[in-house]
Design a protein around this motif. Structure first.
Motif, PDB file in Angstrom:
ATOM      1  N   PRO A  37      30.976  57.050  38.659  1.00 28.29           N
ATOM      2  CA  PRO A  37      30.544  55.931  37.806  1.00 28.29           C
ATOM      3  C   PRO A  37      30.435  54.669  38.640  1.00 28.29           C
ATOM      4  CG  PRO A  37      32.449  57.054  36.851  1.00 28.29           C
ATOM      5  CD  PRO A  37      32.223  57.672  38.193  1.00 28.29           C
ATOM      6  N   LYS A  38      29.392  53.890  38.360  1.00 23.95           N
ATOM      7  CA  LYS A  38      29.167  52.685  39.170  1.00 23.95           C
ATOM      8  C   LYS A  38      29.898  51.494  38.569  1.00 23.95           C
ATOM      9  CE  LYS A  38      24.620  53.494  41.188  1.00 23.95           C
ATOM     10  NZ  LYS A  38      23.245  53.007  41.056  1.00 23.95           N
ATOM     11  N   VAL A  39      30.747  50.899  39.403  1.00 25.33           N
ATOM     12  CA  VAL A  39      31.440  49.703  38.940  1.00 25.33           C
ATOM     13  C   VAL A  39      30.486  48.517  38.968  1.00 25.33           C
ATOM     14  CG1 VAL A  39      33.407  48.177  39.354  1.00 25.33           C
ATOM     15  CG2 VAL A  39      33.606  50.622  39.840  1.00 25.33           C
ATOM     16  N   HIS A  40      29.721  48.426  40.056  1.00 25.40           N
ATOM     17  CA  HIS A  40      28.674  47.401  40.171  1.00 25.40           C
ATOM     18  C   HIS A  40      27.337  48.077  40.391  1.00 25.40           C
ATOM     19  CE1 HIS A  40      31.312  43.868  40.301  1.00 25.40           C
ATOM     20  NE2 HIS A  40      32.160  44.653  40.934  1.00 25.40           N
ATOM     21  N   GLU A  41      26.285  47.363  40.060  1.00 22.44           N
ATOM     22  CA  GLU A  41      24.949  47.950  40.104  1.00 22.44           C
ATOM     23  C   GLU A  41      24.577  48.559  41.441  1.00 22.44           C
ATOM     24  OE1 GLU A  41      25.354  47.811  36.746  1.00 22.44           O
ATOM     25  OE2 GLU A  41      23.528  48.834  37.410  1.00 22.44           O
ATOM     26  N   ILE A  54      30.391  50.957  47.222  1.00 23.34           N
ATOM     27  CA  ILE A  54      30.870  50.560  48.550  1.00 23.34           C
ATOM     28  C   ILE A  54      30.715  49.048  48.654  1.00 23.34           C
ATOM     29  CG2 ILE A  54      30.638  50.834  51.035  1.00 23.34           C
ATOM     30  CD1 ILE A  54      31.374  53.434  49.783  1.00 23.34           C
ATOM     31  N   CYS A  55      31.822  48.358  48.627  1.00 26.54           N
ATOM     32  CA  CYS A  55      31.787  46.896  48.766  1.00 26.54           C
ATOM     33  C   CYS A  55      31.397  46.553  50.195  1.00 26.54           C
ATOM     34  CB  CYS A  55      33.170  46.329  48.422  1.00 26.54           C
ATOM     35  SG  CYS A  55      33.399  44.609  48.877  1.00 26.54           S
ATOM     36  N   ARG A  56      31.979  47.266  51.134  1.00 29.79           N
ATOM     37  CA  ARG A  56      31.698  46.984  52.531  1.00 29.79           C
ATOM     38  C   ARG A  56      32.075  48.184  53.371  1.00 29.79           C
ATOM     39  NH1 ARG A  56      34.560  43.323  56.755  1.00 29.79           N
ATOM     40  NH2 ARG A  56      32.905  43.345  58.304  1.00 29.79           N
ATOM     41  N   GLU A  57      31.356  48.444  54.437  1.00 24.38           N
ATOM     42  CA  GLU A  57      31.788  49.459  55.386  1.00 24.38           C
ATOM     43  C   GLU A  57      31.590  48.977  56.812  1.00 24.38           C
ATOM     44  OE1 GLU A  57      28.477  52.302  53.691  1.00 24.38           O
ATOM     45  OE2 GLU A  57      29.219  53.104  55.608  1.00 24.38           O
ATOM     46  N   ASP A  77      41.081  50.468  48.463  1.00 24.15           N
ATOM     47  CA  ASP A  77      40.673  50.389  47.059  1.00 24.15           C
ATOM     48  C   ASP A  77      40.475  48.924  46.697  1.00 24.15           C
ATOM     49  OD1 ASP A  77      40.483  50.305  44.298  1.00 24.15           O
ATOM     50  OD2 ASP A  77      42.133  51.698  43.955  1.00 24.15           O
ATOM     51  N   LYS A  78      39.232  48.512  46.530  1.00 23.96           N
ATOM     52  CA  LYS A  78      38.874  47.117  46.284  1.00 23.96           C
ATOM     53  C   LYS A  78      39.192  46.667  44.859  1.00 23.96           C
ATOM     54  CE  LYS A  78      38.321  44.117  47.495  1.00 23.96           C
ATOM     55  NZ  LYS A  78      38.549  43.275  46.319  1.00 23.96           N
ATOM     56  N   GLY A  79      39.295  47.676  43.961  1.00 23.57           N
ATOM     57  CA  GLY A  79      39.429  47.269  42.563  1.00 23.57           C
ATOM     58  C   GLY A  79      38.078  46.772  42.069  1.00 23.57           C
ATOM     59  N   ALA A  80      38.120  46.005  40.996  1.00 27.18           N
ATOM     60  CA  ALA A  80      36.883  45.733  40.259  1.00 27.18           C
ATOM     61  C   ALA A  80      35.952  44.695  40.866  1.00 27.18           C
ATOM     62  CB  ALA A  80      37.228  45.333  38.836  1.00 27.18           C
ATOM     63  N   TYR A  81      36.461  43.781  41.660  1.00 23.27           N
ATOM     64  CA  TYR A  81      35.598  42.714  42.183  1.00 23.27           C
ATOM     65  C   TYR A  81      35.872  42.459  43.659  1.00 23.27           C
ATOM     66  CZ  TYR A  81      34.548  41.955  37.293  1.00 23.27           C
ATOM     67  OH  TYR A  81      34.153  42.157  35.989  1.00 23.27           O
ATOM     68  N   TYR A 116      34.819  49.795  45.560  1.00 17.76           N
ATOM     69  CA  TYR A 116      35.076  49.322  44.194  1.00 17.76           C
ATOM     70  C   TYR A 116      35.596  50.462  43.319  1.00 17.76           C
ATOM     71  CZ  TYR A 116      32.069  45.283  45.275  1.00 17.76           C
ATOM     72  OH  TYR A 116      31.513  44.153  45.824  1.00 17.76           O
ATOM     73  N   THR A 117      36.543  50.111  42.456  1.00 14.10           N
ATOM     74  CA  THR A 117      37.006  51.035  41.420  1.00 14.10           C
ATOM     75  C   THR A 117      37.252  50.201  40.175  1.00 14.10           C
ATOM     76  OG1 THR A 117      39.333  50.647  41.923  1.00 14.10           O
ATOM     77  CG2 THR A 117      38.266  52.481  43.085  1.00 14.10           C
TER      78      THR A 117
END
Lengths: 292, 157, 760
Positions: free
Chosen positions: C140-144, C148-151, C302-306, C338-339
């Motif tokens: 499931p996508k947390v953000h559009e 992956i917030c960053r790699e 684990d970035k969490g939601a934002y 993101y999670t």
């Protein structure tokens, strides 16, 4: 958090006044120290009701010893119990437990009656009361009655206590002078913590190391505190060797039914129950000068 | 302090830091809410509102309790001492300052009140006794080392 | 030549007295006249679409002045690295603490009642709560744009060759849990209108950055907003991001009324930011003689939601994951994912504790395989000044890790570690462990600068102004001591004004253990500017500039001929219209970042070593930490009392992180929402702590000082777990090592059975 601005509080100054208020048929939650009740009301764990504040009924606050019976008023605080020379002399295992119910701030406010009626299976005062075969004096409009601690709890938070009754006194007939007992409690840090398991072991050992009597109670491992007749049976009549200690400890498994919860799994609680009973018996054996 | 229309208010008289005080509050209001919101005595802190952190420690009839677990109906006619009621030149306060026992300082008033009582009861406590007496007061900044040292220093004077 | 009288001295903190007597005011102690109580409605689900919000019943409730939703927010996204976080949720809620609406009421009770009357229709969505799951394409996508917030992927040196040559290869997976800041003062603040400005007084770590975020969200010029940060009751990175500030400003801006918002403890546990939980896989190649040839490291945070400060935290993880060692080659693959868990961001150590836990457990495992003493192995590879670190950067600042390790090696606790293994009872075992740590301080390759203002007063006092925040660490005291010595005055004559956008210049953010270094250096620049001002004055007075200006013994000495008191100087400057205030600007030295990174490399690093003694109860899994020695490469210590206090507090947080701070989370819901279920160390859980400063010299640091705020926590968890391994033989690789977690390892290892079957 829930606010309590619209909660009515009726303050009773005497036992009689309290009983009168309780028999009006109005729904009350009885407020003693408040260290459990206030948290439950404010978090919404309990629905908001009016309160009957009995915390000022000084006649229910005492520790006496007469006619061979230790009598503790229900509104006695845990700090008073801990500091009491009478309790240290006649029911030291209760004194030990009193020190662990919480911080000094909690000990100064929490009452033994409140602990009993809140009826958490993890309540720290209960295992000592179970091994001491304590009795509760309950007062109501129909007078006074005495109930043994084991009969008082009928199930998880189900008490032999009617809406118009109050627990007024705890009576303990001290076991003989030869008894050695200890309270144990496992918390998830060395500072204050709710018990993962707790319990009390009270043993009477003869000079040559034979167990004449044994009483073992465990908390937080069943819907109520329980005694372990299976473990007691292993001990009574045996010499207190390490092998016997482990056998007795393992026998508690037959008398407990722990669950998984936020503090630990049922499986871990089973391990702790066995291990703590062993460790406590070992301690007692060392104190009794028995070479295991 | 504004209360909603449905609040049940009662006049509660008690002794606060030695002075007779009267407040009009809901009887199920906590002593902590009354001290901070009604009387604006902000030395007593709210860290958790459920008796887990010890920041709201006050002396009720001379004995340390959580103000957040004390309802005003339980305070009627009794004596309350807050950190503001402790002499500012008390050796305990001096010891806290000298020993570096204060970092963010938010837990400090509660600890000062608890330790103040301890020293009255046990003038020469051991380190172990100090740690037991303060086990209900959480601190996130200091690791307790200098707090314990400060209490022992004050005890030694 | 600056005479050091205050610097290095254990001067009592100026704020200690007012704090100890309860007189000091924190943001949560403020009650402006006629204020509105503000309460926040938060998400019911860890992940859900918002279909409808109906606030009409709440608005109609008596004493409710206003109810706000996203419709009331001009620019509904904020954030330091990425503006992805809603002020009030509009399309979705992404974690259980996500704010959906605000109530402002005349009474506290009515604010709470009104919250219950706000109707929100949610469409629950599947929640993804495991970062490894979240990395999968069908998660499931947390953000559009995906989870992956960053790699970051880096490779230095011949990694394959190193593994081919290796005599020993050790591979392991390490796990670290969420850590909740649990500061004693929750997130809190007030706001009000004054002189046409919105004033926000709130706990935080950078008033200027808070102001910028408020301005952006409300679409107002920053000059219309004033942010003040009073004494903060603990922060540790948890107040680095916006907490109450935008909400407060919104209420005051819309209603014109003062407002007060103090998070409940439960709210603080859930809604605020946390330490990133992590899964770290380390594969190490070593030679028989104990050289670390290569590390192949895979990091998932684990970035969490934002986003919050996640990108920088990942950088710190990448920079430090090889530990304080010369490693010939390294491959690092790092992901911030993101999670629908609580938002991860800054927490003392800022990404280093997790990776250092992993590498320091790994070093002990390598030592075991090689049959080497754990300190010997570390010393053999320890970085020294002038060495090249794994990224190729040469370490030119102070590098004290070898000295720290040597102190550890000769400490009696280590020397006597095999002396007493068994405890008072047969089920107790005693063990000793060691671990090393490093972390860069300041923000490395990211540009950073700080400004300090110095104002001379006519009565002879000096005002030092900076926007650093006093979060307990004692920066205000340190600045006062440095200023006293630089200006040759007594501490009593120095007053520090801090954290007010109206009055203090921007000294950057209070984080990254940077403020003593940054503010101290900006202060030095300000003192130079003051000397320049004196020179100008002299030119006016005597027609020529002096050759030399010194501050000493309460005097301003010009050319060793003339002297003024500070007060006289102030009055003269006034009468010549030259101004009594100067500023100093310090640009933190930096180099360009390594491609693909933000702040790597730093030019300045902290180093430390922890020794831990534990007693393990084999029958319960309890680990009792009985002694900790924290050896810190401290540069020049400005105040030995605040220095040791900082380290002691960091050690205590490390003990909690290692052993008892378990945040139980199920499906994105936090179960441990209070301080009786989320356990932080009490006075009975923290033992005697011995702090040993190793005073190296940081050439660029003010008076040779370097950052010390974070280093104390970083090597604690691995030292404790190494001690447990030492005495039990089990190899625990997950923290927190709760009683139950250790117990099962002990049981599996046969230690419980061993006790049970010892019949005699």
């Amino acid at each position: 958090m829930q606010h309590l601005a619209d909660v009515e509080v009726h303050s009773a100054r005497s036992l009689r006044e309290a009983l009168e208020l309780l028999s009006t048929g109005k729904r009350f939650k009885v407020l003693a120290g408040g260290t459990d009740l206030i948290v439950q009301l404010r978090t919404g764990a309990l629905p908001k009701t009016d309160l009957l504040d009995i915390s000022r009924i000084d006649e229910l606050r005492y520790i006496r010893f007469d006619d061979g019976v230790l009598r503790i008023g229900a509104l006695t605080t845990f700090m008073e119990i801990y500091k009491s020379d009478l309790v240290r002399r006649y029911a030291p295992v209760l004194s030990e437990a009193a020190f662990t119910v919480g911080s000094f701030q909690i000990m100064n406010k929490g009452t033994i009656g409140g602990n009993i009626v809140n009826a958490s299976p993890a309540a720290d005062s209960l295992p000592p009361l179970y091994v001491l075969d304590a009795e509760l004096v309950i007062v109501g409009p129909r007078g006074e009655r005495v109930v043994g601690i084991r009969d008082f709890y009928r199930g998880y938070k189900r008490l032999d206590l009617r809406e118009d009754e109050l627990v007024a006194e705890i009576r303990i007939r001290p076991p003989g002078d030869g008894y050695i007992g200890h309270f144990f409690k496992h918390g998830l840090r060395r500072g204050d913590a709710i018990a993962v398991v707790n319990g009390a072991v009270l043993v009477d050992i003869s000079r040559d190391g034979v167990v004449r009597d044994a009483r073992i109670a465990l908390g937080a491992v069943a819907p109520t505190v329980v005694r372990s007749p299976n473990a007691e049976h292993v001990l009574i009549g045996s010499r207190l060797t390490k092998e016997v200690m482990w056998r007795a400890a393992e026998a508690v498994l037959k008398d407990i039914s722990p669950i998984d919860d936020i503090r630990g799994s049922a499986a871990y609680r089973r391990e702790l129950s066995v291990n703590y009973v062993f460790m406590t018996l070992y301690r007692i054996a060392r104190e009794a000068g028995v070479s295991a | 302090m504004k209360f909603p229309g449905y609040a049940k208010l009662r006049e509660i008289r008690f002794y606060l830091n030695g002075k007779e005080t009267a407040v009009e509050v809901p009887p199920a209001y906590t002593l902590l809410e009354t001290l901070r919101y009604v009387l604006r005595l902000t030395g007593t802190k709210e860290g958790c509102a459920r008796g887990d952190c010890g920041e709201c420690t006050v002396l009720l009839d001379g004995v340390p309790v959580h103000a957040c677990l004390t309802l005003m109906s339980q305070v009627e006619g009794r004596s309350v001492v807050t950190v503001e009621g402790i002499e500012r030149d008390h050796r305990l306060i001096r010891a806290f300052v000298e020993e570096g026992a204060v970092q963010c300082g938010h837990c400090t008033p509660g600890i000062v009140v608890a330790a103040y009582h301890l020293l009255k009861e046990v003038p020469r406590p051991t380190e172990e006794v100090v740690r037991e007496a303060l086990r209900g007061n959480l601190c996130r900044c200091t690791g307790y080392v200098k707090i314990v040292r400060a209490v022992l220093k004050a005890a030694g004077e | 030549m600056t005479v050091q009288r205050a610097v290095g001295a254990p001067v009592a903190r100026k704020d200690a007295f007012e704090k100890a007597t309860g007189a000091a005011k924190y943001a949560s102690d403020l009650f402006p006249d006629d204020f509105l109580w503000v309460a926040v409605l938060r998400s019911k689900y860890p992940h859900a679409r918002i279909l409808r919000i109906d606030t009409s019943k709440a608005q109609a409730h008596p004493n409710v002045v206003a109810v706000f939703t996203h419709k009331d927010v001009p620019v509904n996204r904020y954030g330091v690295f990425k503006k992805d976080r809603p002020v009030l949720c509009d399309d979705k809620v992404r974690y259980i603490g996500d704010p959906v609406a605000l109530v402002a009421a005349e009474t506290r009770e009515d604010a709470l009642e009104a919250l219950k009357l706000i109707e929100v229709e949610y469409e629950p969505l599947p929640a993804v709560t495991d970062p490894l799951e979240a990395m999968k394409p069908d998660a499931p996508k947390v953000h559009e744009d995906g989870n992956i917030c960053r790699e970051v992927h880096l490779k230095f040196g011949d990694v394959e060759g190193a593994f081919a040559r290796a005599d020993v290869v050790v591979e392991n997976t390490y796990r670290t849990g969420v850590q909740i800041h649990a500061y004693l003062e929750t997130e809190a603040g007030i706001s009000y209108m004054e002189d046409g400005k919105i004033v926000v007084v709130a706990g935080g770590q950078s008033p200027y950055r808070d102001r910028a975020e408020i301005a952006h969200a409300l679409n107002l010029p920053p000059e219309m907003i004033r942010v003040v940060t009073p004494y903060v009751g603990g922060a540790f990175g948890g107040k680095d991001d916006i907490t109450v500030q935008i909400h407060l400003a919104l209420v005051t801006w819309k209603t014109g009324r003062p407002a007060r918002l103090v998070w409940t403890r439960e709210e603080s546990m859930i809604a605020g930011t946390k330490r990133h939980p992590a899964v770290i896989r380390v594969k190490t190649a070593a030679s028989r003689d104990g050289r670390i040839l290569a590390n192949k490291i895979e990091i998932v945070y684990d970035k969490g939601a934002y986003t919050a400060l996640g990108p920088a935290v990942l950088d710190v993880a990448v920079e430090n994951c090889n530990g304080p060692y010369r490693v010939e080659a390294t491959q690092i693959d790092a992901y911030s994912v993101y999670t629908n868990n609580m938002v991860s961001s800054a927490f003392r150590g800022f990404g280093a504790p997790q990776v250092i836990f992993a590498i320091e457990r790994q070093m002990d495992l390598v030592a075991k395989r090689l049959g080497m003493d754990p300190i010997e192995l570390r010393l053999r590879n320890a970085l020294r000044k002038g060495d090249r670190y794994v990224f190729g950067n040469v370490l030119q600042g102070s590098v004290g890790i070898a000295q720290c390790l040597e102190v550890a090696r000769s400490h009696p606790l280590w020397r006597n570690r095999n002396s007493e293994r068994v405890g008072e009872w047969p089920w107790l075992r005693r063990g000793i462990g060691v671990a090393a740590a490093m972390k860069g301080y300041t923000i490395g390759a990211l540009p950073d600068k700080g400004v300090i203002a110095l104002e001379l007063l006519r009565d002879g006092k000096v005002l030092v102004k900076g926007s650093f925040t006093e979060i307990g660490q004692g920066v205000v005291q340190a600045v006062a001591q440095m200023a006293a010595d630089l200006l040759g005055v007594t501490i009593e004559d120095v007053e520090v004004v801090f954290a007010d956008t109206e009055v203090t210049p921007d000294t950057s953010v209070t984080s990254a253990s940077r403020q003593v270094f940054l503010a101290g250096n900006a202060l030095r620049k300000a003192v130079e500017a003051l000397k320049e001002r004196v020179a100008e004055l002299e030119e006016r007075l005597r027609g020529r500039r002096p050759a030399d200006v010194q501050f000493s013994g309460g005097w301003v000495l010009v050319d060793s001929e003339r002297r003024y008191t500070i007060g006289e100087l102030a009055r003269l400057l006034d009468s010549f219209g030259l101004g009594r205030q100067v500023t100093g600007v310090y640009d933190v030295p930096r180099v360009e970042p390594i491609p693909g990174t933000l702040e790597i490399p730093h030019l300045f690093y902290m180093f430390g070593v922890t020794l831990a003694e534990v007693v393990v109860n084999v029958l319960t899994g309890e680990v009792n930490v009985t002694k900790v020695v924290s050896i810190v490469d401290a540069g020049k210590v400005i105040n030995p009392v605040t220095f040791t206090g900082q380290v002691e507090g960091a050690v205590a947080q490390g003990i909690g992180y290692a052993l008892m701070e378990e945040a139980k989370i199920e499906g994105g819901y936090l179960l441990t929402r209070d301080l009786s279920t989320y356990l932080i160390p009490s006075s009975k859980d923290v033992p005697e702590i011995e702090v040993i400063p190793v005073e190296t010299e940081e050439p660029e640091g003010p008076f040779g000082a370097k950052g010390i705020g974070e280093i104390g926590i970083i090597s604690v968890a691995p030292a404790i777990l190494n001690a447990v391994a030492d005495t039990t033989g089990v190899e625990p690789n997950t923290i927190p090592l709760t009683h139950e977690r250790l117990y099962w390892l002990l049981k599996e290892h046969g230690l419980v059975e061993e006790l049970r079957s010892s019949g005699s």
